[in-house]
Design a protein around this motif. Structure first.
Motif, PDB file in Angstrom:
ATOM      1  N   GLN A 131      35.850  50.142  30.972  1.00  0.00           N
ATOM      2  CA  GLN A 131      36.351  49.106  30.061  1.00  0.00           C
ATOM      3  C   GLN A 131      37.412  49.667  29.123  1.00  0.00           C
ATOM      4  O   GLN A 131      38.474  49.066  28.925  1.00  0.00           O
ATOM      5  CB  GLN A 131      35.195  48.548  29.224  1.00  0.00           C
ATOM      6  CG  GLN A 131      34.117  47.859  30.034  1.00  0.00           C
ATOM      7  CD  GLN A 131      34.291  46.360  30.055  1.00  0.00           C
ATOM      8  OE1 GLN A 131      33.752  45.667  29.229  1.00  0.00           O
ATOM      9  NE2 GLN A 131      35.043  45.874  30.985  1.00  0.00           N
ATOM     10  N   HIS A 132      37.135  50.825  28.554  1.00  0.00           N
ATOM     11  CA  HIS A 132      38.072  51.410  27.596  1.00  0.00           C
ATOM     12  C   HIS A 132      39.325  51.967  28.272  1.00  0.00           C
ATOM     13  O   HIS A 132      40.406  51.935  27.688  1.00  0.00           O
ATOM     14  CB  HIS A 132      37.357  52.484  26.758  1.00  0.00           C
ATOM     15  CG  HIS A 132      36.514  51.917  25.667  1.00  0.00           C
ATOM     16  ND1 HIS A 132      35.326  51.269  25.915  1.00  0.00           N
ATOM     17  CD2 HIS A 132      36.701  51.860  24.318  1.00  0.00           C
ATOM     18  CE1 HIS A 132      34.807  50.854  24.773  1.00  0.00           C
ATOM     19  NE2 HIS A 132      35.625  51.197  23.777  1.00  0.00           N
TER      20      HIS A 132
ATOM     21  N   VAL B 157      38.074  32.204  28.911  1.00  0.00           N
ATOM     22  CA  VAL B 157      38.903  31.380  29.801  1.00  0.00           C
ATOM     23  C   VAL B 157      38.291  31.463  31.191  1.00  0.00           C
ATOM     24  O   VAL B 157      38.334  32.513  31.828  1.00  0.00           O
ATOM     25  CB  VAL B 157      40.367  31.863  29.806  1.00  0.00           C
ATOM     26  CG1 VAL B 157      41.187  31.077  30.818  1.00  0.00           C
ATOM     27  CG2 VAL B 157      40.977  31.747  28.416  1.00  0.00           C
ATOM     28  N   VAL B 158      37.724  30.363  31.626  1.00  0.00           N
ATOM     29  CA  VAL B 158      36.970  30.360  32.873  1.00  0.00           C
ATOM     30  C   VAL B 158      37.867  29.999  34.049  1.00  0.00           C
ATOM     31  O   VAL B 158      37.962  30.732  35.035  1.00  0.00           O
ATOM     32  CB  VAL B 158      35.782  29.386  32.796  1.00  0.00           C
ATOM     33  CG1 VAL B 158      35.038  29.347  34.125  1.00  0.00           C
ATOM     34  CG2 VAL B 158      34.848  29.800  31.658  1.00  0.00           C
ATOM     35  N   ARG B 159      38.559  28.879  33.953  1.00  0.00           N
ATOM     36  CA  ARG B 159      39.365  28.393  35.086  1.00  0.00           C
ATOM     37  C   ARG B 159      40.567  29.300  35.339  1.00  0.00           C
ATOM     38  O   ARG B 159      41.331  29.608  34.441  1.00  0.00           O
ATOM     39  CB  ARG B 159      39.842  26.971  34.813  1.00  0.00           C
ATOM     40  CG  ARG B 159      38.773  25.934  35.118  1.00  0.00           C
ATOM     41  CD  ARG B 159      39.359  24.549  35.129  1.00  0.00           C
ATOM     42  NE  ARG B 159      39.106  23.846  33.877  1.00  0.00           N
ATOM     43  CZ  ARG B 159      39.621  22.655  33.584  1.00  0.00           C
ATOM     44  NH1 ARG B 159      40.443  22.064  34.430  1.00  0.00           N
ATOM     45  NH2 ARG B 159      39.334  22.076  32.439  1.00  0.00           N
ATOM     46  N   GLY B 160      40.711  29.722  36.575  1.00  0.00           N
ATOM     47  CA  GLY B 160      41.845  30.553  36.962  1.00  0.00           C
ATOM     48  C   GLY B 160      41.722  32.004  36.571  1.00  0.00           C
ATOM     49  O   GLY B 160      42.633  32.798  36.808  1.00  0.00           O
ATOM     50  N   SER B 161      40.618  32.407  35.966  1.00  0.00           N
ATOM     51  CA  SER B 161      40.478  33.762  35.451  1.00  0.00           C
ATOM     52  C   SER B 161      40.024  34.726  36.536  1.00  0.00           C
ATOM     53  O   SER B 161      39.021  34.489  37.216  1.00  0.00           O
ATOM     54  CB  SER B 161      39.471  33.777  34.301  1.00  0.00           C
ATOM     55  OG  SER B 161      39.133  35.095  33.957  1.00  0.00           O
ATOM     56  N   GLY B 162      40.742  35.825  36.668  1.00  0.00           N
ATOM     57  CA  GLY B 162      40.330  36.862  37.601  1.00  0.00           C
ATOM     58  C   GLY B 162      39.052  37.538  37.151  1.00  0.00           C
ATOM     59  O   GLY B 162      38.218  37.932  37.966  1.00  0.00           O
TER      60      GLY B 162
ATOM     61  N   LEU C 157      39.323  43.713  32.367  1.00  0.00           N
ATOM     62  CA  LEU C 157      38.141  43.385  33.161  1.00  0.00           C
ATOM     63  C   LEU C 157      36.958  43.379  32.213  1.00  0.00           C
ATOM     64  O   LEU C 157      37.082  43.800  31.050  1.00  0.00           O
ATOM     65  CB  LEU C 157      37.919  44.399  34.287  1.00  0.00           C
ATOM     66  CG  LEU C 157      37.253  45.733  33.920  1.00  0.00           C
ATOM     67  CD1 LEU C 157      36.742  46.414  35.169  1.00  0.00           C
ATOM     68  CD2 LEU C 157      38.212  46.641  33.176  1.00  0.00           C
ATOM     69  N   SER C 158      35.815  42.903  32.673  1.00  0.00           N
ATOM     70  CA  SER C 158      34.649  42.879  31.798  1.00  0.00           C
ATOM     71  C   SER C 158      33.377  43.084  32.599  1.00  0.00           C
ATOM     72  O   SER C 158      33.236  42.583  33.708  1.00  0.00           O
ATOM     73  CB  SER C 158      34.570  41.553  31.041  1.00  0.00           C
ATOM     74  OG  SER C 158      33.505  41.606  30.123  1.00  0.00           O
ATOM     75  N   ILE C 159      32.503  43.854  31.982  1.00  0.00           N
ATOM     76  CA  ILE C 159      31.171  44.084  32.549  1.00  0.00           C
ATOM     77  C   ILE C 159      30.168  43.609  31.498  1.00  0.00           C
ATOM     78  O   ILE C 159      30.085  44.175  30.403  1.00  0.00           O
ATOM     79  CB  ILE C 159      30.959  45.570  32.871  1.00  0.00           C
ATOM     80  CG1 ILE C 159      32.032  46.056  33.865  1.00  0.00           C
ATOM     81  CG2 ILE C 159      29.558  45.819  33.416  1.00  0.00           C
ATOM     82  CD1 ILE C 159      32.091  47.555  34.012  1.00  0.00           C
ATOM     83  N   SER C 160      29.471  42.547  31.809  1.00  0.00           N
ATOM     84  CA  SER C 160      28.550  41.932  30.834  1.00  0.00           C
ATOM     85  C   SER C 160      27.156  42.528  30.996  1.00  0.00           C
ATOM     86  O   SER C 160      26.425  42.200  31.928  1.00  0.00           O
ATOM     87  CB  SER C 160      28.514  40.419  31.046  1.00  0.00           C
ATOM     88  OG  SER C 160      27.565  39.823  30.188  1.00  0.00           O
TER      89      SER C 160
END
Length: 678
Positions: A522-523, A601-606, A505-508
């Motif tokens: 994240q870790h 990767v944008v398309r299809g990415s959770g 997952l990612s938190i920008s």
């Protein structure tokens, strides 16, 4: 246009094949005779429709039928060279075929074509084989069925057996079928309904006789200490033993496994006579072709420790291989095919259950079903007589039959990931789903692991269901949950070969807005999660002693310092170095550890669908729907990276093509110069 006879035949076949008491998967065959118009002469011609080689009655369709001209097939009687050369007749069946397409005729075609009955069934029911393998099977046949069913002494399937049964039918008009010694049953009728009724009457009559007259303890008294463990205990022990057993069963050739703890198996192993009966092996040709002539049976009580059981299994495996090689050498002749492998296909563990193996999950599962059939046959035969399977020399003639060798030669070349078992985390969407899909297409068995169980199970069904993939819930931040996921993997497919650390997952956020909770989450998911998954998987891979692959889906951000991304990029750098560290540590076990660094990767990415895309779009000052285009334009190739591009790299990295590559990171970013590896 479908002939009316074929519709009746397929319906009858499907009904008979749907009930495993009647016949096992791919076992037996059925036929029907009728008249059609020859498209060349316009004249009527008698035809035989018969289940072709390798088909299954329960799922038979018209494409699975061989269609032959009866006049030509019956004319083969005049050119039959005798039992010593009867295998040549199978090739002759090809010259009797009618029309285009259809299945290849099987060895049993003569049985159907030569018997003077419109409809013929040949089946392998447990109750029928119990009579066929009883020491006094001939006398029992007369006692149970009277004059309605004839006894045929053991004869290998082929043209002569067809002649023998045809003669019985011709000389005994009241006979409705036969018991084939050591093999199964055959029945016939003037109509499809009559043939089916006669088949079921033989099966049910044999079953009723065994139930009414058989002794209550056909496997002998209970063996102290060999009773079934509790369900939780036996499944825990099965999971602990599975890597060792899969490794020994794959010494000659890698195999996929299947585990069952069926009550019938546990009862058999808890009884005093199981060592004697197990050593006698199976009898019906369909059984031992799939299970080998006998299983490997652990000769320790149910409460033996895992360590003690592993050590003994390895000793028994050495003994098994030596005994199998000796069996081959006793019977092999100058023209015999080479020994195909000396490893067991069935391994039985008292108190725990049965492990079965094959080149794919379906074959492994079916092998287990066949041995369960064999246990039922032994139960029936021992209940009313003494189980007496066909002799070892005859078993060898079947197992190393030139016709079986030819059938094996016709099988398609295995795909690149055949026999491999893959655990993919975060596999219900995006990159993980694409990797799972690609590996399944390459022949791998897949465990789709995801936090969302419903989504994981949906993907598994899309990939082909339990013979190809299962879906499980897995939280990679929880060590117990990770261990449970690995346990589920080895119980489902026998072992583990390939792990893809993809969950993420990612938190920008910029540094000053990134909280301790953001950093820890994240870790926990990616750095800690990858560590936990790799640790649990490595234990299995090392015990299996078959090598393996651990693959990390890292990121170009592991080497490229992008803006407002401290927590995500730092944990990706952690993952990237785990690749190097584990490659160095696990190489001695033949385990390769590699990584893939995708661009966004944008398309299809959770991840992007969860809000990350909007935040990254805001960072770069573009509309969210244009984010993929933005990423593409900043690359050297000007191409957007899709989940399938990452999946392609995963398939190549874990294939035999790169068998000598470990510790490598492959960029899949369409060319981001700032992320070039140095």
């Amino acid at each position: 246009m479908t002939h009316p006879v074929t519709g009746q035949l397929i319906a009858r076949s499907n009904r008979l094949g749907a009930d495993k008491r009647n016949t096992n998967y791919a076992g037996g065959n059925t036929s029907a005779k009728g008249t059609a118009t020859d498209p060349v002469t316009g004249e009527p011609v008698e035809l035989l429709w018969v289940k072709g080689s390798g088909g299954d009655l329960g799922t038979l369709t018209e494409d699975g039928l061989a269609v032959l001209r009866l006049d030509r097939m019956r004319a083969l009687v005049n050119s039959y060279p005798g039992v010593e050369r009867e295998d040549q007749m199978v090739a002759a069946f090809d010259y009797c075929l009618f029309g285009k397409g259809g299945a290849a005729p099987s060895i049993d075609t003569a049985m159907h074509g030569l018997v003077d009955a419109a409809h013929v069934d040949h089946l392998h029911p447990d109750s029928g084989i119990a009579i066929a393998t009883a020491a006094d099977g001939e006398a029992l046949t007369a006692k149970i069925f009277g004059t309605k069913v004839a006894w045929v002494p053991w004869r290998r399937p082929g043209f002569q057996l067809g002649l023998d049964i045809a003669a019985i039918k011709e000389n005994n008009p009241d006979v409705i079928g036969t018991v084939l010694g050591g093999h199964g049953i055959t029945a016939w009728g003037a109509t499809s309904e009559e043939a089916e009724a006669n088949s079921l009457w033989i099966i049910e009559t044999a079953e009723a006789y065994i139930n009414m007259n058989g002794r209550k303890d056909p496997f002998g008294t209970a063996l102290p200490g060999y009773g079934a463990l509790s369900e939780a205990e036996r499944r825990a022990k099965a999971a602990a033993l599975a890597p060792t057993i899969r490794g020994v069963a794959s010494t000659d050739k890698a195999a996929v496994g299947h585990f069952v703890d069926d009550d019938a198996v546990l009862e058999f192993l808890a009884s005093a006579e199981h060592p004697r009966l197990g050593a006698l092996g199976t009898s019906c040709p369909d059984h031992f072709l799939r299970t080998k002539i006998k299983p490997l049976i652990l000769d320790l009580p149910a409460d033996a420790s895992v360590e003690e059981s592993i050590a003994r299994l390895k000793e028994l495996h050495t003994d098994y291989r030596e005994a199998y090689a000796a069996y081959y050498n006793r019977h092999a002749g100058p023209d015999s095919p080479a020994m195909r492998g000396a490893d067991p296909a069935i391994v039985l563990v008292p108190g725990v259950g049965m492990f079965s193996y094959g080149p794919n999950k379906q074959t492994a599962r079916v092998a287990g079903e066949f041995y369960l059939n064999a246990i039922n046959v032994m139960r029936g035969a021992e209940a009313i007589s003494t189980y007496t399977p066909i002799g070892e020399a005859e078993k060898f003639r079947i197992e190393y039959w030139s016709l079986e060798e030819a059938k094996l030669a016709r099988l398609p070349k295995p795909k690149s990931h055949a026999t491999r078992v893959a655990l993919v985390t975060g596999a219900a969407s995006g990159i993980g789903k694409a990797i799972a899909t690609r590996l399944a297409a390459e022949g791998a068995c897949i465990v789709v692991a995801d936090l969302n169980l419903d989504s994981a199970q949906t993907v598994a069904l899309e990939l082909g269901g339990p013979d190809v993939a299962i879906g499980i819930q897995a939280d990679v931040t929880d060590e117990a949950a990770v261990q449970a996921a690995v346990k589920a993997t080895v119980l489902a497919f026998g072992g583990l070969d390939l792990v893809v650390n993809n969950a993420g997952l990612s938190i920008s956020k910029p540094l000053l807005e990134t909280t301790e909770k953001d950093w820890d989450l994240q870790h926990d998911v990616m750095a800690k999660g990858s560590f936990l998954v790799s640790k649990a998987a490595a234990k299995v891979l090392i015990e299996q002693d078959m090598g393996g692959d651990i693959l990390y889906i890292s990121s170009k951000n592991s080497v490229f310092a992008g803006p407002n991304n401290i927590a995500y990029s730092a944990t990706k750098a952690d993952q990237a170095h785990q690749v190097r560290l584990l490659a160095a540590e696990l190489g001695e076990y033949g385990i390769r550890v590699n990584g893939i660094n995708p661009d966004g990767v944008v398309r299809g990415s959770g991840i992007f669908a969860g809000g990350w895309g909007a935040k990254r779009a805001a960072v770069y000052g573009v509309d969210e729907e244009k984010l993929g285009e933005f990423y593409a334009q900043r690359t050297l190739l000007k191409r957007e990276v899709l989940p399938e591009n990452v999946a392609n790299a995963a398939a190549v990295l874990t294939s035999a093509e790169l068998s000598h590559t470990t510790g490598l990171h492959i960029p899949v970013d369409a060319g981001v110069a700032a992320a070039f590896l140095r």
